[in-house]
Scaffold this motif. Structure first.
Motif, PDB file in Angstrom:
ATOM      1  N   TYR A  74       0.832  -1.207   0.000  1.00 22.11           N
ATOM      2  CA  TYR A  74       0.000   0.000   0.000  1.00 22.11           C
ATOM      3  C   TYR A  74       0.866   1.256   0.000  1.00 22.11           C
ATOM      4  O   TYR A  74       0.622   2.197  -0.770  1.00 22.11           O
ATOM      5  N   LEU A  75       1.876   1.253   0.857  1.00 22.75           N
ATOM      6  CA  LEU A  75       2.770   2.414   0.894  1.00 22.75           C
ATOM      7  C   LEU A  75       3.511   2.581  -0.423  1.00 22.75           C
ATOM      8  O   LEU A  75       3.716   3.707  -0.897  1.00 22.75           O
ATOM      9  N   ASP A  76       3.916   1.478  -1.034  1.00 21.89           N
ATOM     10  CA  ASP A  76       4.618   1.552  -2.316  1.00 21.89           C
ATOM     11  C   ASP A  76       3.711   2.123  -3.401  1.00 21.89           C
ATOM     12  O   ASP A  76       4.155   2.929  -4.235  1.00 21.89           O
ATOM     13  N   SER A  77       2.432   1.721  -3.400  1.00 19.78           N
ATOM     14  CA  SER A  77       1.510   2.261  -4.404  1.00 19.78           C
ATOM     15  C   SER A  77       1.270   3.749  -4.190  1.00 19.78           C
ATOM     16  O   SER A  77       1.115   4.510  -5.158  1.00 19.78           O
ATOM     17  N   LEU A  78       1.258   4.196  -2.950  1.00 22.57           N
ATOM     18  CA  LEU A  78       1.110   5.626  -2.689  1.00 22.57           C
ATOM     19  C   LEU A  78       2.346   6.399  -3.143  1.00 22.57           C
ATOM     20  O   LEU A  78       2.234   7.523  -3.651  1.00 22.57           O
ATOM     21  N   GLU A  79       3.512   5.827  -2.952  1.00 23.96           N
ATOM     22  CA  GLU A  79       4.730   6.498  -3.386  1.00 23.96           C
ATOM     23  C   GLU A  79       4.792   6.611  -4.906  1.00 23.96           C
ATOM     24  O   GLU A  79       5.247   7.612  -5.448  1.00 23.96           O
ATOM     25  N   LYS A  80       4.329   5.559  -5.597  1.00 22.83           N
ATOM     26  CA  LYS A  80       4.418   5.535  -7.053  1.00 22.83           C
ATOM     27  C   LYS A  80       3.207   6.167  -7.731  1.00 22.83           C
ATOM     28  O   LYS A  80       3.186   6.273  -8.963  1.00 22.83           O
ATOM     29  N   GLY A  81       2.180   6.553  -6.973  1.00 16.92           N
ATOM     30  CA  GLY A  81       1.016   7.176  -7.567  1.00 16.92           C
ATOM     31  C   GLY A  81       0.071   6.197  -8.226  1.00 16.92           C
ATOM     32  O   GLY A  81      -0.643   6.573  -9.173  1.00 16.92           O
ATOM     33  N   ASN A  82       0.039   4.952  -7.746  1.00 15.53           N
ATOM     34  CA  ASN A  82      -0.830   3.932  -8.320  1.00 15.53           C
ATOM     35  C   ASN A  82      -2.106   3.856  -7.484  1.00 15.53           C
ATOM     36  O   ASN A  82      -2.194   3.138  -6.495  1.00 15.53           O
ATOM     37  N   ALA A  83      -3.121   4.604  -7.895  1.00 15.34           N
ATOM     38  CA  ALA A  83      -4.359   4.660  -7.129  1.00 15.34           C
ATOM     39  C   ALA A  83      -5.149   3.361  -7.220  1.00 15.34           C
ATOM     40  O   ALA A  83      -5.809   2.957  -6.260  1.00 15.34           O
ATOM     41  N   THR A  84      -5.102   2.693  -8.355  1.00 12.33           N
ATOM     42  CA  THR A  84      -5.873   1.465  -8.532  1.00 12.33           C
ATOM     43  C   THR A  84      -5.439   0.396  -7.551  1.00 12.33           C
ATOM     44  O   THR A  84      -6.260  -0.248  -6.877  1.00 12.33           O
ATOM     45  N   THR A  85      -4.119   0.172  -7.444  1.00 14.92           N
ATOM     46  CA  THR A  85      -3.606  -0.831  -6.503  1.00 14.92           C
ATOM     47  C   THR A  85      -3.893  -0.438  -5.066  1.00 14.92           C
ATOM     48  O   THR A  85      -4.255  -1.283  -4.240  1.00 14.92           O
ATOM     49  N   ALA A  86      -3.736   0.823  -4.743  1.00 18.23           N
ATOM     50  CA  ALA A  86      -3.989   1.276  -3.375  1.00 18.23           C
ATOM     51  C   ALA A  86      -5.439   1.021  -2.977  1.00 18.23           C
ATOM     52  O   ALA A  86      -5.722   0.597  -1.854  1.00 18.23           O
ATOM     53  N   LEU A  87      -6.385   1.249  -3.895  1.00 13.76           N
ATOM     54  CA  LEU A  87      -7.793   1.017  -3.570  1.00 13.76           C
ATOM     55  C   LEU A  87      -8.075  -0.457  -3.353  1.00 13.76           C
ATOM     56  O   LEU A  87      -8.866  -0.839  -2.478  1.00 13.76           O
ATOM     57  N   LYS A  88      -7.453  -1.332  -4.129  1.00  7.39           N
ATOM     58  CA  LYS A  88      -7.652  -2.764  -3.941  1.00  7.39           C
ATOM     59  C   LYS A  88      -7.148  -3.214  -2.576  1.00  7.39           C
ATOM     60  O   LYS A  88      -7.776  -4.044  -1.909  1.00  7.39           O
ATOM     61  N   LEU A  89      -6.020  -2.691  -2.145  1.00 12.32           N
ATOM     62  CA  LEU A  89      -5.462  -3.087  -0.852  1.00 12.32           C
ATOM     63  C   LEU A  89      -6.283  -2.540   0.306  1.00 12.32           C
ATOM     64  O   LEU A  89      -6.302  -3.126   1.390  1.00 12.32           O
ATOM     65  N   LEU A  90      -6.961  -1.424   0.075  1.00 11.72           N
ATOM     66  CA  LEU A  90      -7.780  -0.846   1.126  1.00 11.72           C
ATOM     67  C   LEU A  90      -9.089  -1.584   1.305  1.00 11.72           C
ATOM     68  O   LEU A  90      -9.672  -1.572   2.392  1.00 11.72           O
ATOM     69  N   GLY A  91      -9.573  -2.221   0.263  1.00 12.45           N
ATOM     70  CA  GLY A  91     -10.912  -2.768   0.341  1.00 12.45           C
ATOM     71  C   GLY A  91     -11.928  -1.657   0.468  1.00 12.45           C
ATOM     72  O   GLY A  91     -12.966  -1.795   1.114  1.00 12.45           O
ATOM     73  N   SER A  92     -11.639  -0.498  -0.171  1.00 12.05           N
ATOM     74  CA  SER A  92     -12.469   0.680  -0.026  1.00 12.05           C
ATOM     75  C   SER A  92     -13.708   0.590  -0.914  1.00 12.05           C
ATOM     76  O   SER A  92     -13.722  -0.096  -1.942  1.00 12.05           O
TER      77      SER A  92
END
Length: 853
Positions: free
Chosen positions: A564-582
């Motif tokens: 999740y932190l890596d996706s935030l650093e790289k600007g990957n919103a799609t992956t971050a949302l999947k990891l959040l279960g948002s």
């Protein structure tokens, strides 16, 4: 050394015979004066000397020795405590460790080792006055061991003399009382103080002096001294003779087993703690190393470490301060999130149990164990479990006396049922001793047998001859008369006389160990079964270790947090949302890769630490930078499912995207917003909520026919999102009108004037003033004589324009009038000024007059 007086029930050997052989003596036949003897015994017999009692037989040096032994025991404990406190100070680099702190801290450690509780109190003046106290009870085992050893050695050798068992009891009581007074008084007069901490809460002097420390020192001093002194009397031999039914061999081996286990883990903890992420706890190791090692042994033996704060939570709830944290937490090898390396402790526990069974088998010297040996082994390990349960526990008590009375307590240490776990291990050791150890020892080398003989405390091994069927030894046979076990076969017993009984002694070659209690077929089956069971056990343990390592390292919550932190650093919103279960979708608001990927000041240099898992919930501390500023947060994750027993699926609970609240000028029409050139939505009622991940965004209103372009920079900060987790700049959207907007505003007002002039007496209230109209007027006609000069200004509400008359115009109003006095209708004409002030706004893309003053 004074001679030992004969026992009261013994008579001098020659006393009776000499009395009987003495000739009768003639008594002179003369009168003798009689005199009353005040000291004569009843019946006229003179009273003999008073028999010595326990106090009269104690030499003065023995009294001094009893007091000195208590001082020596305390001194040994104080030296170890002093070294412990000094080492703790060096490892923690605390400035408070002055010379006075060393002395007072050492004194308090000694009081803690006698089951005292280190207590502190505080009075706090805030909005209301609070007065409370807290006490912690934990055993510094190194200090306790030094106290026991010092008291035993000093009582054994200081002030030695000849005394009866009752005298030893009295002297031991003196030693215990002296030790109790010394421990309690010194702890009371030398409390620990905290002058350099500069805490907001002023803590008073901290001392472990209590009733518990006094009674603990009294019991410890008395018991150790009595055992040491009793060994110098005949009472000790009688006590040992009466206790021959106790399984001392099993006690020895269980002590070696568990003591070695604790020692190994203590060494491992002392080595690994400075090298691990828990290096901040290195300062407490000198005090609590053995306590921590005991709890690690309990976990390795499939027990549970328990932290019960339910009572504390109850009190907090009554005060209105209860939290949603779990009040009782249990930790074991089966706890979710436990690293697979902990299973290595379980493997060590199994290996040591096998070694203990080998020692127990050697200790029994090939004698077939009786059925009661099951009970002896289980009871021994159960008692050891109770002792370790006591030594590894800590007690915390807290009380408040103001503004209201409240008290609470909590415990840390092995769970209450730990002794039952140890009893099960005792049964397992006994089973290994009976069925596995003989097979293993049959293939052991003489060197291994000799080492086992020495460790087990066995003096020799019975010689072995080829196995023959066992027959009971008949009563009266030479072997039975010689005290041979009745389960040894006669052939082996006959051959025993041909071997010197020196096996296992220094310099002697140990005799081979053979399975003389089972047939070859049974031995073969047992061997095969032992191999299969051992291989299965090793396979299960190896699989558990590997599975635990894979589960914690590959499928652990820290990997989800890292991704999740890596996706935030790289600007990957799609992956971050999947990891959040948002519930948010990719593309909502600013949650697209195109927009988030171009955001500046995203988080960087993110790292995780302090991963803790309780049940299906994990907490991970995260450190990161945003915009060059260091920050931290705690991510909470939940386990959603598990595949194949090890593949855990985790979802982040508390890190919903942040939210940007966009507000437009009040008179501005709804428009399409853009971020980084991409549309992010259309405002509704002059506003829009945009979800966004941490970063800096520029949200713009694109230029239209009526307004120039405007933008605002928003900064979303922090990982947890939600309301209040973002900051916006001081900039606001502006509604700068274009020249076309101004021209359209003038046209709109001129159109209104034209419409109103043409309407005549049908002109509405929204028209400018063009003359007074009465109810008696009719057929009103307006004629524009002079056009007014209009000017355009910004409205007081942003987004609108104000069009007003700069130079008034002139209007001729013609009308028919009849005031009702006659039937005559007159036609009149008058000239009026034309003035107007109008508010103009854009409504649905059209410039319209919204209000006229």
């Amino acid at each position: 050394m004074p001679p030992t007086p004969p026992a009261p029930d013994q008579t001098a050997p020659d006393q009776t015979s000499s009395t009987q052989a003495a000739p009768a003596q003639a008594v002179p036949d003369q009168a003798t004066p009689t005199q009353t003897n005040p000291y004569a015994a009843p019946g006229g017999q003179p009273q003999g000397p008073i028999a010595p009692n326990a106090f009269s037989t104690i030499a003065p040096r023995a009294w001094r020795g009893a007091i000195a032994s208590a001082g020596i025991g305390y001194g040994a404990a104080f030296v170890v405590a002093l070294l412990t406190v000094a080492l703790t100070g060096l490892l923690t680099s605390w400035e408070m460790f002055s010379a006075g702190w060393l002395v007072s801290g050492s004194v308090q450690l000694v009081a803690l080792s006698t089951f005292g509780q280190l207590g502190a109190s505080a009075d706090v003046e805030f909005f209301v006055s609070f007065a409370g106290s807290v006490a912690v009870g934990v055993l510094p085992l190194l200090v306790l061991a030094a106290l026991l050893a010092g008291s035993y050695v000093s009582s054994r050798f200081v002030g030695r003399g000849v005394w009866h068992a009752s005298s030893a009891l009295i002297l031991s009581a003196v030693s215990g009382l002296t030790l109790a007074i010394g421990v309690t008084v010194l702890a009371a007069v030398l409390p620990v103080k905290f002058p350099d901490l500069q805490l907001d809460i002023p803590i008073g002097s901290t001392s472990a002096a209590s009733v518990g420390s006094f009674l603990g020192a009294l019991v410890i001093g008395f018991a150790v001294s009595y055992v040491a002194r009793l060994q110098a009397t005949d009472g000790w031999s009688r006590l040992v003779a009466r206790a021959t039914w106790l399984p001392w061999g099993t006690v020895r081996i269980a002590s070696l087993h568990l003591g070695g286990f604790i020692a190994v883990l203590a060494v491992v903890l002392a080595i690994l703690t400075p090298l691990s992420e828990a290096d901040e706890f290195i300062g407490v190791l000198p005090v609590f190393l053995l306590t921590i090692a005991i709890n690690a042994v309990v976990i390795g033996m499939l027990g549970v470490f328990s932290a019960d704060l339910s009572d504390l939570d109850r009190v907090l709830a009554s005060l209105g301060g209860a939290s949603d944290e779990q009040t009782q937490q249990n930790l074991s090898v089966f706890t979710d999130g436990i690293t697979g390396y902990v299973w290595l402790i379980v493997l060590l526990a199994v290996i040591l149990a096998v070694v203990a069974s080998l020692l127990l088998a050697v200790r029994r010297n090939r004698v077939r164990p009786a059925p009661l040996s099951w009970l002896a082994t289980i009871a021994t390990y159960l008692v050891c479990g109770l002792i370790l349960q006591l030594l590894g526990s800590a007690l915390v008590t807290a009380s408040m006396t103001a503004p209201e009375n409240a008290s609470a307590s909590g415990t840390f240490g092995p769970a209450a049922w730990t002794f039952l776990i140890f009893a099960i291990w005792g049964a397992a050791v006994e089973a290994l001793t009976r069925f596995v150890a003989p097979v293993v020892l049959a293939y052991a080398t003489p060197g291994v047998i000799g080492a086992l003989v020495k460790l087990s405390g066995q003096e020799r091994l019975l010689p072995v001859v080829p196995t023959v069927p066992l027959v009971p030894a008949a009563a009266g046979t030479p072997f039975a008369a010689a005290g041979m076990p009745n389960t040894i076969d006669p052939a082996s017993a006959s051959a025993a006389s041909a071997y010197p009984a020196t096996a296992g002694q220094p310099g002697a070659a140990p005799l081979p160990f053979a399975t003389s209690t089972m047939s070859p077929a049974t031995a073969k089956r047992v061997k095969v079964g032992a191999i299969i069971v051992g291989a299965a056990v090793l396979l299960v343990i190896a699989g558990s270790v590997a599975g635990g390592i894979v589960r914690s390292s590959v499928f652990g919550p820290q990997n989800v947090a890292t991704a999740y932190l890596d996706s935030l650093e790289k600007g990957n919103a799609t992956t971050a949302l999947k990891l959040l279960g948002s519930s948010a979708d990719a593309g909502d608001g600013l949650l697209s890769n195109d927009i988030f990927g171009l955001a500046t000041d995203r988080i960087e240099d993110a790292a995780i630490s302090d991963v803790s898992i309780v049940g299906d919930v994990a907490q991970i501390e995260v450190h990161f930078k945003q915009g060059g500023v260091a920050d931290s947060a705690v991510l909470k994750l939940t386990r959603t499912s598990t595949d194949w027993l090890i593949a855990d699926h985790w979802s982040i609970l508390n890190a919903e995207p942040g939210q940007i609240d966009v507000y437009l000028p009040s008179r501005m029409d709804d428009v399409d917003l853009e971020a980084n050139g991409a549309s992010v939505g259309t405002t509704k009622d002059g506003g829009l909520n945009l979800p966004a991940f941490p970063g800096t965004y520029e949200v713009a209103i694109p230029a239209t026919d009526y307004f120039e372009e405007s933008s605002v920079t928003y900064v979303v900060s922090g990982l947890l999102g939600g309301s209040g987790e973002f900051e916006s700049s001081d900039d606001v959207f502006t509604a700068t009108p274009t020249a076309e907007y101004e021209a359209a505003a003038l046209d709109a007002v001129n159109t209104l004037i034209t419409t109103c002039l043409a309407a005549g007496d049908a002109a509405s209230d929204d028209c400018p003033y063009m003359g007074y109209i009465s109810s008696y007027y009719s057929n009103v006609v307006y004629t524009l004589v002079t056009e007014p000069d209009l000017t355009v200004d910004l409205s007081y509400e942003e987004g609108g324009l104000t069009v007003s008359t700069d130079t008034y115009g002139v209007v001729t109003m013609a009308y028919d009038v009849n005031y009702g006095f006659s039937s005559e209708i007159r036609h009149e004409t008058e000239e009026n000024y034309l003035t107007i002030t109008a508010e103009v706004n854009v409504v649905d893309g059209e410039v319209v007059v919204t209000e006229v003053y």
